[in-house]
Enzyme design. Sequence first.
Site, PDB file in Angstrom:
ATOM      1  N   TRP A  16      28.900 -28.010  -7.435  1.00 54.22           N
ATOM      2  CA  TRP A  16      27.951 -27.406  -8.389  1.00 54.22           C
ATOM      3  C   TRP A  16      27.499 -26.034  -7.899  1.00 54.22           C
ATOM      4  O   TRP A  16      27.408 -25.089  -8.666  1.00 54.22           O
ATOM      5  CB  TRP A  16      26.743 -28.321  -8.626  1.00 54.22           C
ATOM      6  CG  TRP A  16      27.113 -29.620  -9.264  1.00 54.22           C
ATOM      7  CD1 TRP A  16      26.938 -30.865  -8.739  1.00 54.22           C
ATOM      8  CD2 TRP A  16      27.735 -29.825 -10.545  1.00 54.22           C
ATOM      9  NE1 TRP A  16      27.408 -31.820  -9.615  1.00 54.22           N
ATOM     10  CE2 TRP A  16      27.900 -31.221 -10.716  1.00 54.22           C
ATOM     11  CE3 TRP A  16      28.174 -28.969 -11.560  1.00 54.22           C
ATOM     12  CZ2 TRP A  16      28.471 -31.775 -11.862  1.00 54.22           C
ATOM     13  CZ3 TRP A  16      28.749 -29.526 -12.702  1.00 54.22           C
ATOM     14  CH2 TRP A  16      28.901 -30.899 -12.845  1.00 54.22           C
ATOM     15  N   ASP A  24      18.966 -25.569  -8.364  1.00 57.82           N
ATOM     16  CA  ASP A  24      19.514 -26.550  -9.298  1.00 57.82           C
ATOM     17  C   ASP A  24      19.077 -27.912  -8.774  1.00 57.82           C
ATOM     18  O   ASP A  24      19.536 -28.358  -7.726  1.00 57.82           O
ATOM     19  CB  ASP A  24      21.046 -26.424  -9.309  1.00 57.82           C
ATOM     20  CG  ASP A  24      21.719 -27.512 -10.145  1.00 57.82           C
ATOM     21  OD1 ASP A  24      21.005 -28.348 -10.721  1.00 57.82           O
ATOM     22  OD2 ASP A  24      22.971 -27.508 -10.213  1.00 57.82           O
ATOM     23  N   LYS A  75      20.200 -37.155 -15.223  1.00 56.95           N
ATOM     24  CA  LYS A  75      20.214 -38.046 -14.061  1.00 56.95           C
ATOM     25  C   LYS A  75      18.868 -38.748 -13.858  1.00 56.95           C
ATOM     26  O   LYS A  75      18.837 -39.944 -13.701  1.00 56.95           O
ATOM     27  CB  LYS A  75      20.589 -37.281 -12.790  1.00 56.95           C
ATOM     28  CG  LYS A  75      22.100 -37.128 -12.619  1.00 56.95           C
ATOM     29  CD  LYS A  75      22.602 -35.786 -12.946  1.00 56.95           C
ATOM     30  CE  LYS A  75      24.112 -35.671 -12.762  1.00 56.95           C
ATOM     31  NZ  LYS A  75      24.534 -34.285 -12.894  1.00 56.95           N
TER      32      LYS A  75
HETATM   33  C1  LIG Z   1      25.266 -33.187 -13.021  1.00 53.59           C
HETATM   34  C2  LIG Z   1      24.966 -31.910 -12.381  1.00 53.59           C
HETATM   35  C3  LIG Z   1      25.183 -30.678 -13.031  1.00 53.59           C
HETATM   36  C4  LIG Z   1      25.836 -30.571 -14.388  1.00 53.59           C
HETATM   37  O1  LIG Z   1      24.904 -30.536 -15.366  1.00 53.59           O
HETATM   38  P1  LIG Z   1      25.280 -30.350 -16.917  1.00 53.59           P
HETATM   39  O2  LIG Z   1      23.956 -30.622 -17.526  1.00 53.59           O
HETATM   40  O3  LIG Z   1      26.331 -31.379 -17.216  1.00 53.59           O
HETATM   41  O4  LIG Z   1      25.775 -28.977 -17.109  1.00 53.59           O
HETATM   42  C5  LIG Z   1      24.818 -29.512 -12.371  1.00 53.59           C
HETATM   43  N1  LIG Z   1      24.293 -29.552 -11.140  1.00 53.59           N
HETATM   44  C6  LIG Z   1      24.091 -30.702 -10.483  1.00 53.59           C
HETATM   45  C7  LIG Z   1      23.487 -30.689  -9.115  1.00 53.59           C
HETATM   46  C8  LIG Z   1      24.426 -31.920 -11.084  1.00 53.59           C
HETATM   47  O5  LIG Z   1      24.226 -33.071 -10.441  1.00 53.59           O
END
Ligand SMILES: *Cc1c(COP(=O)(O)O)cnc(C)c1O
Length: 339
Positions: free
Chosen positions: A84, A151, A175
């Site tokens: 990511w 993030d 999540k």
């Molecule tokens: C799942 C995840 C993403 C992806 O997110 P989307 O909403 O599908 O774009 C980005 N960063 C992390 C750390 C994730 O766990």
Amino acid sequence: MEEAAQGAINLNNSGLSILEISHRSADFTAIIQEAEQLVRELLGVSDDYAVLFLSGGASSQFFMVPMNLLGEGDMAAYLDTGSWSSKAIKEAKLFGKVEVLASSKPDNYNYIPKEFAIPTNAKYLHLTSNNTIYGTQYQWWPETNIPLISDMSSDIFSRPIDVQKFGLIYAGAQKNMGPAGVTLVIVRKDLIGKSGRTLPSMLDYQTHIEGESLYNTPPVFPIYVSMLTLRWIKKMGGLAAVKKINEDKAKLLYDEIDANPLFKGTAAIDDRSRMNVTFVMPEQDLEKSFLKACEEAGCVELKGHRSVGGFRASIYNAMPLEGIQTLVNVMRDYAEKHD
Ligand SMILES: *Cc1c(COP(=O)(O)O)cnc(C)c1O
């Protein structure tokens, strides 16, 4: 789930569904305001920050962040701790200079780098607080005067956060916060509008700050269910209580991984994630039959990401301690039978 289902049929006994009312109706306005209020209360977000509910997933924040915060010729610093992060780095390069201060890629991202110098001319420092695939998580934050950006898609609302340390936090809801379709962005308002770029309205944080996340039709159902989830977190005693539960859950599983000779954790011990527990079996030919034993006990979705192999137990807020106990029992039984 039952409350959400009820809202889809008959919201607040109005005779109408959340799916058919206007996003400008009093019922929905109350929902989005409560969702924002709960985010502020649970995380301790001050008025210096805007709380936004956007669409496009965390992946859209990979480009919205540099697009809004980096001017032509500006530089941003990134820490590369997984796929990511590396996607975020790729997008940032479209909008400015990027310095990757440290990367654990040569070790298949099995740890969080701790030794790096932060350039003072960087506009911000971006990191991924929890590396969902590799099972690592920051248990500390870099000390710096430049804005931190994180993030937090896979560990938001799993523990208290000192929001003051951050310029911007973003997270896809799916999540820990609610259903797929809404992305939470918490941004310090004074950082906005300084890049010198002319942006499409929908990609400009300022638009959504002014519109209070209602510039266009927001993802109403995901926001509604997120609000219900945040109420649940508050009822549990807030993030300090949630953190304690998550620590107990993770400890139970890691203790078994460390004690059971059939299993081995993949992440550096100090950097272990409390949300995604990754492990392998040194006797790799047993993995298939162990996975089957798990499934028979009702433990599913345990197969690790292909880049790590083995197993990944995603133990987000919604996973109760009993679920982990079940998995630990399967691990013990399996080891006993194997002897
Ligand atoms: C799942 C995840 C993403 C992806 O997110 P989307 O909403 O599908 O774009 C980005 N960063 C992390 C750390 C994730 O766990």
